[in-house]
Write a protein that holds these residues in place. Structure first.
Motif, PDB file in Angstrom:
ATOM      1  N   GLU A   5      42.263  39.644 -19.796  1.00  0.00           N
ATOM      2  CA  GLU A   5      40.862  40.041 -19.773  1.00  0.00           C
ATOM      3  C   GLU A   5      40.498  40.539 -18.379  1.00  0.00           C
ATOM      4  O   GLU A   5      41.013  40.065 -17.364  1.00  0.00           O
ATOM      5  N   TYR A   6      39.628  41.529 -18.368  1.00  0.00           N
ATOM      6  CA  TYR A   6      39.175  42.144 -17.120  1.00  0.00           C
ATOM      7  C   TYR A   6      37.933  42.958 -17.477  1.00  0.00           C
ATOM      8  O   TYR A   6      37.867  43.538 -18.559  1.00  0.00           O
ATOM      9  N   THR A  36      45.744  45.435 -18.056  1.00  0.00           N
ATOM     10  CA  THR A  36      44.977  44.503 -18.876  1.00  0.00           C
ATOM     11  C   THR A  36      44.772  45.078 -20.270  1.00  0.00           C
ATOM     12  O   THR A  36      45.342  46.104 -20.637  1.00  0.00           O
ATOM     13  N   ARG A  37      43.947  44.432 -21.053  1.00  0.00           N
ATOM     14  CA  ARG A  37      43.660  44.832 -22.422  1.00  0.00           C
ATOM     15  C   ARG A  37      42.544  45.876 -22.460  1.00  0.00           C
ATOM     16  O   ARG A  37      41.600  45.813 -21.669  1.00  0.00           O
ATOM     17  N   HIS A  38      42.667  46.795 -23.375  1.00  0.00           N
ATOM     18  CA  HIS A  38      41.649  47.828 -23.487  1.00  0.00           C
ATOM     19  C   HIS A  38      40.371  47.256 -24.088  1.00  0.00           C
ATOM     20  O   HIS A  38      40.402  46.375 -24.944  1.00  0.00           O
ATOM     21  N   LEU A  44      41.186  54.372 -20.295  1.00  0.00           N
ATOM     22  CA  LEU A  44      42.537  53.812 -20.319  1.00  0.00           C
ATOM     23  C   LEU A  44      43.091  53.655 -18.915  1.00  0.00           C
ATOM     24  O   LEU A  44      43.902  52.764 -18.658  1.00  0.00           O
ATOM     25  N   GLU A  45      42.677  54.512 -18.000  1.00  0.00           N
ATOM     26  CA  GLU A  45      43.119  54.395 -16.606  1.00  0.00           C
ATOM     27  C   GLU A  45      41.997  54.872 -15.706  1.00  0.00           C
ATOM     28  O   GLU A  45      41.366  55.890 -15.966  1.00  0.00           O
ATOM     29  N   VAL A  53      43.176  50.429 -12.397  1.00  0.00           N
ATOM     30  CA  VAL A  53      43.097  49.621 -13.619  1.00  0.00           C
ATOM     31  C   VAL A  53      43.699  50.420 -14.771  1.00  0.00           C
ATOM     32  O   VAL A  53      43.259  51.539 -15.057  1.00  0.00           O
ATOM     33  N   ARG A  55      44.484  50.048 -18.863  1.00  0.00           N
ATOM     34  CA  ARG A  55      44.114  49.220 -20.015  1.00  0.00           C
ATOM     35  C   ARG A  55      45.003  49.578 -21.198  1.00  0.00           C
ATOM     36  O   ARG A  55      45.070  50.736 -21.619  1.00  0.00           O
ATOM     37  N   THR A  84      52.447  49.654 -21.016  1.00  0.00           N
ATOM     38  CA  THR A  84      51.474  50.171 -20.061  1.00  0.00           C
ATOM     39  C   THR A  84      51.868  49.807 -18.631  1.00  0.00           C
ATOM     40  O   THR A  84      51.737  50.623 -17.708  1.00  0.00           O
TER      41      THR A  84
END
Length: 410
Positions: A5-6, A36-38, A44-45, A53, A55, A84
């Motif tokens: 998570e983020y 991390t998770r999307h 996505l980036e 980051v 995702r 990823t």
């Protein structure tokens, strides 16, 4: 860093921790990538607050968490997280992998082996601790095994308190020399509520003639909200008009709502200024946990200027000094909880002193720059240990080579 998570996707305190650590490291001049998770609507980036980051999007196949069993979902998530992370590795030069909890363990091992860099793992909590040592189902025991695997494979393990250090060493046989205690940090400025927001929260949640107490967190059994609810009738008898706000969500919510009595409001998940305002509007903030590795939310409430009452357990016992920076009560004891909270509500001058000293301690001992520096020190130790490992392995190989060939290699 690998984290499940983020922001903007937040489930509990782990995501806030990773975000604050990553951005503080970046502000200090370190190159930080978080995988991390999307989250719906998120890129996505991106580069955000100095942090790269990435995702990981969900794969098309769905794996649902049922009856508390997150293993199928976690294993599927690790596949997309690994892909990823490996994509990030193609365009970066990394010194260390930092894994946050068991949910990213498989990806962490794969990326560690691919990059041949040391692995640092932060164990934020344990499955055994969350269930008071009782692991009734196969998925509970599997999670415990993954945690043991992660802690055992990590070059160094970070924990947030002496309590967690003892737990990790006892449960997973990790040598004390490989465990570093680095407390969670708090951004005191971010948790300072705006006066107008506090006034609005007071109007929304408090009664006209009674005190307001609050709790915020994931609604699971080990957070102990059931004991706070059991204490409400006694508190309302001593303090007519008292209101209680439970902020948060989770699998235990329906059962807790069935236990609630008059004067209790379930506010759902509150984030950002809404949560800070609730804390600032409260006459006492309560942390009734049965199991709590650290208790960061108690420090966040203290940063908001609110006196805190906490269960005398785990990391909470270490960060709150009874009668000085807050009050403590026996965990799982509603009568003790009511007495502790009552002592805060009955003496407002004493309550203001508790809040003032707690706020000062947050600033002095738990500011993020110091926490980030301690984490960097752990990274340095991990790199040193890994360099010594490589040297030992090279020497071992040379020791097995015939003398004449070894001389030529030298």
């Amino acid at each position: 860093m690998l984290s499940w998570e983020y922001p903007p996707l937040l489930v509990g305190g782990l995501g806030r921790h990773v975000h604050a650590l990553a951005t503080t490291l970046a502000a200090a001049g370190h190159d930080v990538t978080v995988v991390t998770r999307h989250a719906p609507g998120a890129l996505l980036e991106e580069y955000a607050e100095g942090v790269r980051v990435l995702r990981a999007p969900d794969d098309p196949a769905r794996f649902e968490a049922r009856d508390g069993d997150m293993l199928p979902w976690a294993l599927a998530f690790n596949h997309t997280l690994t892909r990823t992370a490996l994509r990030a590795a193609r365009t970066g030069d990394y010194d260390v992998i930092h894994a946050h909890d068991w949910l990213v363990a498989h990806a962490a091992m794969t990326v560690r082996d691919h990059l041949d860099v040391p692995l640092v793992a932060t164990v934020h909590a344990t499955e055994s601790g969350r269930h008071q040592g009782w692991l009734p189902h196969p998925h509970n025991r599997s999670i415990d095994d993954v945690e043991r695997w992660l802690a055992g494979e990590a070059t160094r393990t970070i924990v947030c308190s002496d309590y967690m250090s003892d737990e990790v060493r006892r449960l997973f046989d990790v040598p004390a020399a490989r465990v570093d205690v680095v407390p969670n940090g708090v951004d005191g400025l971010a948790w300072s509520p705006r006066p107008r927001a506090v006034a609005a929260a007071r109007r929304r949640y408090a009664g006209a003639d009674g005190p307001l107490i609050s709790f915020a967190g994931r609604l699971v059994y080990e957070k102990g909200v059931q004991h706070l609810l059991a204490a409400v009738p006694a508190l309302r008898e001593r303090h007519p008009g008292l209101r209680v706000v439970i902020a948060g969500d989770g699998p235990y919510r329906k059962e807790l709502e069935n236990l609630s009595t008059d004067g209790v409001t379930f506010a759902g998940f509150l984030g950002g200024h809404h949560l800070t305002a609730l804390m600032g509007a409260s006459d006492c903030y309560v942390v009734p946990s049965i199991y709590e590795p650290f208790g960061m939310v108690a420090l966040e409430a203290a940063a908001a200027g609110t006196p805190v009452a906490v269960a005398d357990t785990g990391g909470l016992a270490e960060i709150v000094e009874h009668g000085v920076t807050g009050v403590k009560f026996t965990p799982g004891d509603p009568d003790a909880l009511a007495a502790a909270v009552g002592s805060v509500l009955e003496d407002r001058e004493h309550a203001r002193g508790l809040a003032r000293r707690a706020r000062r301690r947050v600033h002095d001992d738990f500011a993020w720059p110091g926490i980030a520096a301690a984490t960097v020190a752990t990274y340095g130790k991990a790199c040193d240990q890994d360099a010594r490992r490589v040297t030992r392995e090279a020497e071992s190989v040379l020791a097995q080579v015939p003398v004449s060939r070894a001389a030529a290699l030298g």
